[in-house]
Design a protein around this motif. Sequence first.
Motif: not given
Length: 205
Positions: A53-71
Motif C-alpha cells: 500500500s505504501t508503494f501505491f501511495r508513491y507510484f500508482p503503477t510500475k510505469e509511474d515508477l520508471v518515469f518518476s526520475e523526471d520528477e
Amino acid sequence: MSCPSLVPPGLRERKKLRTRRAILDAAYPLFAEQGFEATTVDQIAAAADVSTSTFFRYFPTKEDLVFSEDEAPHGPSLTEVLCARPAEEPPLTALRHAIRDSLAQARTQPGALERARQRMLLVAEVPSVRARLPEVMARSDRALAEALAERTGRPVDSLETRVLVGAVLGGFREALQYWATAERDTDVGELVDRALDTLTRQLSD
C-alpha cells in the motif's frame, strides 16, 4: 507558471523522498535481474522494506515508477536548473548549459546514471512503458517551455518557444537513447554534446 521556488524540503518531505528513493533503489536491480514485466509490485515493496500500500501511495503503477526520475527525487529538475542559469544567456545557450548541469548533478547521485540507462532501455523494450512516453514528454516539455517563456518574454505557446524546446529536448532524448542502446561504453556527456553540437550547427545555418 513561473520558475519553481527552490525551497529546502521540510522534515516530512525529506522522509517522503527517502521512501521514494528506497523504492527506486529496490526496483531497478529487480528489473535488471528479472525483467520489468516479471517483477511484481509485491517484490519491489518487500525489497524496499515497505508495504504494498505504501508503494501505491508513491507510484500508482510500475510505469509511474520508471518515469518518476523526471520528477527529480534525487535533485533539481531540468526546469529548476534552467531557471538558475544567468538571465542574460541566450535561450539555446541556457538550455544547453542546463542539460550539462543536470548531467553533472546526476553524476554525483549514486546510481542515477545507471537508472537513466535502464529507463531508456525499458522505453525501447517494454510496450507498456513506451506507451506512457508521450504523456511524460508532454508534461516535461510544458514545464520547460514555461520556464523558457519566462526568460524570453515570449508566450509559452509561441511557435518559437515550442520549436526550441522540442528540438533541444528531442536531441537530448535521442542522445540518451543512443547511449543506452548503441554506445554503452561512451560517456553520456560526450553523446549529449555531439547531439547538441549538431543541433546548434543546424539552428545557426
